[in-house]
Design a protein around this motif. Sequence first.
Motif, short mmCIF file in Angstrom:
data_model
loop_
_atom_site.label_atom_id
_atom_site.label_comp_id
_atom_site.label_asym_id
_atom_site.label_seq_id
_atom_site.Cartn_x
_atom_site.Cartn_y
_atom_site.Cartn_z
N VAL A 188 41.16 34.69 46.48
CA VAL A 188 39.83 34.97 47.03
C VAL A 188 38.82 34.11 46.28
O VAL A 188 38.92 33.92 45.07
N GLU A 189 37.88 33.55 47.04
CA GLU A 189 36.87 32.70 46.44
C GLU A 189 35.61 33.49 46.19
O GLU A 189 35.02 34.04 47.13
N VAL A 190 35.22 33.61 44.95
CA VAL A 190 33.99 34.32 44.62
C VAL A 190 33.06 33.31 43.96
O VAL A 190 33.40 32.74 42.94
N GLY A 191 31.91 33.12 44.54
CA GLY A 191 31.01 32.08 44.04
C GLY A 191 31.71 30.74 44.24
O GLY A 191 32.16 30.43 45.32
N ALA A 192 31.86 29.98 43.17
CA ALA A 192 32.51 28.69 43.28
C ALA A 192 33.93 28.75 42.74
O ALA A 192 34.63 27.74 42.71
N LYS A 193 34.37 29.94 42.33
CA LYS A 193 35.65 30.04 41.63
C LYS A 193 36.71 30.71 42.51
O LYS A 193 36.39 31.64 43.25
N THR A 194 37.93 30.23 42.41
CA THR A 194 39.01 30.87 43.15
C THR A 194 39.79 31.80 42.23
O THR A 194 40.22 31.39 41.16
N TYR A 195 39.91 33.05 42.68
CA TYR A 195 40.63 34.03 41.88
C TYR A 195 41.95 34.37 42.57
O TYR A 195 42.03 34.38 43.80
N LYS A 196 42.94 34.70 41.76
CA LYS A 196 44.21 35.17 42.28
C LYS A 196 44.12 36.69 42.44
O LYS A 196 43.58 37.37 41.58
N LEU A 197 44.62 37.20 43.54
CA LEU A 197 44.59 38.65 43.73
C LEU A 197 45.85 39.25 43.11
O LEU A 197 46.94 38.71 43.24
N ASN A 198 45.67 40.38 42.44
CA ASN A 198 46.82 41.08 41.85
C ASN A 198 46.70 42.56 42.21
O ASN A 198 45.73 43.21 41.85
N PHE A 199 47.69 43.05 42.96
CA PHE A 199 47.64 44.46 43.39
C PHE A 199 48.53 45.30 42.49
O PHE A 199 49.68 44.93 42.22
N ILE A 200 48.01 46.42 42.03
CA ILE A 200 48.79 47.32 41.18
C ILE A 200 48.94 48.66 41.91
O ILE A 200 47.95 49.31 42.24
N TYR A 201 50.20 49.04 42.18
CA TYR A 201 50.47 50.30 42.89
C TYR A 201 50.82 51.37 41.88
O TYR A 201 51.71 51.20 41.07
N GLU A 202 50.11 52.46 41.93
CA GLU A 202 50.36 53.56 40.99
C GLU A 202 50.68 54.81 41.82
O GLU A 202 49.92 55.18 42.71
N ASP A 203 51.80 55.42 41.53
CA ASP A 203 52.26 56.58 42.31
C ASP A 203 51.40 57.80 42.02
O ASP A 203 51.25 58.19 40.86
N ASN A 204 50.84 58.42 43.07
CA ASN A 204 50.11 59.68 42.84
C ASN A 204 50.92 60.89 43.26
O ASN A 204 50.43 62.03 43.21
N GLU A 205 52.16 60.69 43.66
CA GLU A 205 53.12 61.77 43.97
C GLU A 205 52.60 62.76 44.99
O GLU A 205 53.13 63.86 45.11
N PHE A 206 51.55 62.42 45.71
CA PHE A 206 50.91 63.32 46.67
C PHE A 206 50.41 64.59 46.00
O PHE A 206 50.42 65.68 46.57
N LYS A 207 49.99 64.44 44.72
CA LYS A 207 49.49 65.60 43.97
C LYS A 207 48.11 65.25 43.44
O LYS A 207 47.87 64.12 43.02
N ALA A 208 47.24 66.26 43.38
CA ALA A 208 45.88 66.03 42.92
C ALA A 208 45.87 65.57 41.46
O ALA A 208 45.20 64.60 41.11
N GLU A 209 46.65 66.27 40.60
CA GLU A 209 46.58 65.95 39.17
C GLU A 209 47.17 64.56 38.90
O GLU A 209 46.67 63.81 38.07
N SER A 210 48.23 64.21 39.64
CA SER A 210 48.80 62.87 39.46
C SER A 210 47.85 61.79 39.94
O SER A 210 47.81 60.69 39.39
N ALA A 211 47.08 62.12 40.98
CA ALA A 211 46.11 61.15 41.48
C ALA A 211 45.04 60.87 40.43
O ALA A 211 44.64 59.73 40.22
N VAL A 212 44.60 61.94 39.75
CA VAL A 212 43.61 61.78 38.69
C VAL A 212 44.17 60.89 37.58
O VAL A 212 43.52 59.97 37.10
N LYS A 213 45.43 61.16 37.21
CA LYS A 213 46.09 60.38 36.16
C LYS A 213 46.21 58.91 36.59
O LYS A 213 45.92 58.01 35.80
#
Lengths: 387, 321
Positions: free
Chosen positions: A62-87
């Motif tokens: 993605v280009e922001v301003g004049a600079k090109t950045y690499k995108l990095n996606f981090i998937y964190e499991d929330n286990e479909f639970k409220a407390e895990s989502a907070v964590k």
Amino acid sequence: MRKGRLLIAVLLCAGLVISPSVWAASDTINIGFPIPLTGDNPDLGASSKNAAEMYLKKFPTVEVGAKTYKLNFIYEDNEFKAESAVKAVTKLITEEEVLAIVGPQASAQAVPAGEVANNYATPMISPWSTNPNATLNRPYVFRGCFLDPFQGPVAANFVTDELGAKKAAVLYDIASDYPKGLAEFFKQAFEKIHGPGSVVAFESFTTGDKDFSAQMANIVASGADVLFTPQYYSEVPLIVRAAQENGFTKPIMGSDSWGSGDLMGLCGDDCKGFYFSTHYAAAGAQGATKEFIDEYNAAYGKTPDDVAALTWDSLGIMIQAIRNTGGLSGDIKADRTKVKDALGAIKDYPGITGKMTFTPEGDPIKCAVVVKINEEGQFAFHKSVCP
Amino acid sequence: MSLNFFMQNLINALQWGSFYALIALGYSMVYSILMLFNFAHGDIFMVGAYIGLGVALLLLKIVGTGTAALVPGWLVLVATILISMFLTAFVGIIVERVAYRPLRDAPRASAAITGLMVGIILETSNILFLGGQRLAFPQLIQSQTYNIGGIFITNKKIMIVIVSIALMTALHQFVTRTRWGMAMRAMAYDFVVVPLVGVPLNTIAVMTFAIGSALAAAAGILFGLAYPVLDPYMGVSFGWKAFVAAILGGRGSIMGACIAGFMLGFIEIMTVPGIQILNRLFSLNIGSNLRDLIAYSIVLVILVFRPHGLFGEPYSAKLRL
């Protein structure tokens, strides 16, 4: 032995200092996905991840301003639970140092996770949560889908423009929050267009009722051009049947509750030809939406559901906001606030589920999709309707 | 209220009342003969509808559907009704044998809560076996809507009303013309002395439950045709209302239960246009969801003036409750 431990500790500390995430921070943008990869609803996480991976493949930088950045996606499991989502959200913000968060999907996780994201001043967008509390009084929290009451004006506009209705009837369950709210919002919106008294029949019943013939007789006698009934799939067949048997031959319009569950299995031919509003329709989609569906289908061998489509759009609008900041400073805290401000300022973002503009609360004003139940019993895209 | 509008509601009320009448008969018979509140009857109606669903699907599988069908749909319907009535009669017999007979000499309250418990057992077993999701009832006959001078009537409505009245008449004939019927009437007259003169109490009890359950099964199938979404709790509130009809009709009166059933349907349906007229006359804003509140207030008033029901005889000496 003691020296060995010390050495390891020193090395670990050094590792922290020179860890790649910090190193790479200068030319990488981290985005966190607190999604349910395991637990009661792993499909939700799978759809989200599929959409995100597809996005990453298509737009790795993605280009922001004049600079090109690499995108990095981090998937964190929330286990479909409220407390895990907070964590998960806490971990993403404090340890992974993400710039923004896309997720969680369901309201049960999005509401508590939104609290954390807002406290850490990190922009978060939940693609799928419809509970008003997820974004309420949280300037850093946004959502990708419209709220339930929003469908009232959508339905009012649709029946006016497309079906030419001047008088409308409403039949709803007064003992259930969702239909009651929607019925009232529809009435307000319709009477705003056509003047007071244009909702000629505002008939109600209570949960569990099976016979709607008396209400339907009133509706027929009122001379309404259209019937709006925001009921659930189990009641719709009975309402449609009552309409037929009492000589109501005008169109019937519903809300996204029609699409849940096995409507066609219960209703069969009776429901064909009627309309309801929803987030997104795969059948009969056009343009960018069709392109997305085809690509998704090619990549994963199945039709994307609404979660995948809304994740795609939420991610897209977040990246757009990052681009709109006009340049990142490298100070993650300042950049997060910049992204939040840019996100709130986006006008008419062209998403595949409709154009999106955020209200100050972080809820999108976007167009809903009206589907028509076609002769094959599919929910086919009919029209995009804006409030 | 125009005449058309009134007639439309009247026809709707006739159909709605048919169900109440058919179910009320089962309550009324058990109550008259055994002085027992069979609160499980609403759930037997539900079981009857589900048995009807199973039988109908099985028959449709055997004879085929659509143009390939071996026999027309109405024949399948008749067979479904008969087979389901037969099968549901056994459900009634089992309920009597397992839950009521062992408690015949127990306090009345125990027998009454037995009915409630049997009802809960039937509902939850349904969820256990079928998963609790709504099921669609197959439409055995093609629905036709006729427009007669602005009044809409369907072939199913006509059929439902005719079949209900035919079943009620048959029961009336059975009770008034046969020896078994005479035994039942005698039992209703005196629960204690009649068995002493040789009338078999258990046989009469079994028969009462079997006939009541069979009628409930017929009601269940007709209900499935008219309101094609079945759920495990469909019999609960419906059963209560039919029970109201049974008591309103008066103890020991079959015709009373029928008429009260139709009356209840009429009051319920007519309350909705009634509310509309009130709203218009006094520019009020009452919702049609208040239907049951108003309808059952009316029933309460009727009962205050006729505490023994519409056709019930005052009784005192043999009151066992």
